[in-house]
Design an enzyme around this catalytic site. Structure first.
Site, PDB file in Angstrom:
ATOM      1  N   GLY A   1       0.984  -1.132   0.033  1.00 54.81           N
ATOM      2  CA  GLY A   1       0.010   0.081  -0.052  1.00 54.81           C
ATOM      3  C   GLY A   1       1.054   1.164  -0.072  1.00 54.81           C
ATOM      4  N   CYS A   2       0.244   2.254  -0.444  1.00 55.98           N
ATOM      5  CA  CYS A   2       1.050   3.510  -0.362  1.00 55.98           C
ATOM      6  C   CYS A   2       1.553   4.154   1.072  1.00 55.98           C
ATOM      7  CB  CYS A   2       0.084   4.678  -0.940  1.00 55.98           C
ATOM      8  SG  CYS A   2      -1.731   4.784  -0.430  1.00 55.98           S
TER       9      CYS A   2
END
Ligand SMILES: NC(=O)C1=CN([C@@H]2O[C@H](COP(=O)(O)OP(=O)(O)OC[C@H]3O[C@@H](n4cnc5c(N)ncnc54)[C@H](OP(=O)(O)O)[C@@H]3O)[C@@H](O)[C@H]2O)C=CC1
Ligand SMILES: CC(=O)N[C@@H](CCC(=O)OP(=O)(O)O)C(=O)O
Length: 337
Positions: A154-155
């Site tokens: 995920g970011c």
């Protein structure tokens, strides 16, 4: 050349992948797909994304037959789709010669109870989950190199883990004090679909997902220690700035921190160790992670800042890094020109 198909190509990370695949010297774009009943089905991607106005790629509606065919028809498949779609399709997509890189969160958490708690649906793809390698490119290179299925991080976890892992790896964190991560993301992090919370008039600067965001267990799983993570939505388009506050073990010096970051990243071209605190504009539209830190030796508290582009290093360019590792090319191929 390696052939590549992208599912979810009309979205922000999918369209970014289209651009990265086209500019990559060793990749050929074989297909671009959207959901079966997509309102964008059969359009050219150029109609949706002005920066791809020079690109001729039709958005084909996906079907069971297309999924099966793709599994043996191309070398790599990128899933830039919602978690549920990635979860359901992974077994068929990974059943042939193609290697699959999933940008969703469907295969990042190995604990299915934690997964269900944070994603709101049960995980039923045990085999694919066991196969999946977490694609944090600077830290899991050996496993990525031989993987068939990649769970692209995920970011927020990408920014947070890039900042924290050198300290954890060198056993410098005071385990009695949880790292505190405050991170601000631009609205592209929420995807392309229109919603009130991400509309221009509504977005200000606000915390959300407090003490319950699904990236908390992801960061904890790959850091190995609990954290306090608070995401914020900012009124800008792209980028994440994560400010991480930690307590280091008594007696830790600034020179030790410097050494930890240099050892971790000296030979990693995508990570830039900066001489001052980075800003989002330094990394927007780039594949880089920019890091800077400061330690107060007297109190033992350190603050580290990580800046990334959420659509790039937080998703699409990190997926390309993984592909580069899997195909034994320099990790920055097609990314740093
Ligand atoms: N944006 C970001 O910064 C990041 C996003 N991610 C993850 O990457 C994935 C994609 O994100 P993002 O690009 O932002 O999302 P978008 O909402 O911008 O795009 C989603 C894409 O998936 C397609 N899609 C939606 N539902 C289905 C379905 N059932 N089957 C096939 N295709 C479908 C959409 O097209 P259509 O609906 O027309 O079919 C669109 O092409 C998500 O899992 C997200 O959580 C990860 C890291 C960062
Ligand atoms: C601003 C914003 O809404 N960001 C998204 C995270 C995007 C991302 O990395 O998501 P995945 O884990 O879904 O891949 C969120 O907080 O849900």
């Amino acid at each position: 050349m390696y052939s590549v198909s992208i599912i979810g190509a009309s979205g922000y990370t999918g369209a970014q992948l289209v651009q990265l695949v086209i500019q990559h010297p060793k990749l050929a774009l074989a297909g671009t797909y959207v959901s079966e009943n997509s309102s964008d089905a059969s359009k050219n991607i150029a109609e949706l994304h002005g920066n791809l106005a020079h690109v001729n790629a039709t958005l084909t509606p996906i079907s069971d037959a297309a999924l099966k065919e793709m599994a043996d028809g191309v070398d790599f498949i990128f899933l830039a789709t919602p978690h549920e779609a990635s979860h359901d399709w992974m077994p068929v997509l990974s059943s042939g010669k193609a290697k699959v890189l999933d940008l969703s969160g469907a295969f990042r958490l190995k604990d299915t109870n934690v997964f269900e708690q944070f994603y709101g649906f049960p995980h039923t793809q045990e085999q694919s989950l066991a196969q999946a390698v977490y694609g944090l490119a600077e830290w899991h290179e050996a496993q990525i190199a031989s993987a068939d299925v990649i769970a692209v991080p995920g970011c927020y976890p990408t920014a947070s883990l890039s900042a924290l892992k050198p300290l954890a790896h060198n056993n410098l964190l005071d385990e009695s004090v949880r790292p505190v991560i405050n991170a601000v993301s631009g609205v592209s992090g929420a995807g392309r679909k229109a919603s009130l919370t991400t509309s221009f008039f509504e977005v200000s600067l606000q915390a959300y997902g407090v003490l319950g965001h699904r990236h908390t267990p992801e960061i904890e799983a790959y850091l190995g220690t609990p954290v306090i993570f608070t995401p914020h939505l900012g009124n800008f388009k792209r980028g994440i700035l994560a400010t991480v506050t930690v307590k280091v073990k008594a007696g830790t010096t600034s020179a030790q921190l410097e050494q930890a970051y240099t050892d971790a990243y000296a030979d990693k071209p995508i990570v830039r160790l900066r001489k001052s605190f980075p800003k989002i504009d330094d990394v927007a539209h780039t594949p880089f992670v920019d890091l800077h830190w400061k330690l107060d030796e007297a109190s033992g508290y350190a603050v580290i800042t990580a800046a990334i582009d959420n659509v790039m290093k937080g998703a699409a360019s990190q997926a390309i890094q993984c592909l580069n590792i899997m195909t034994k090319q320099p990790v920055e191929t097609g990314l740093v020109l």
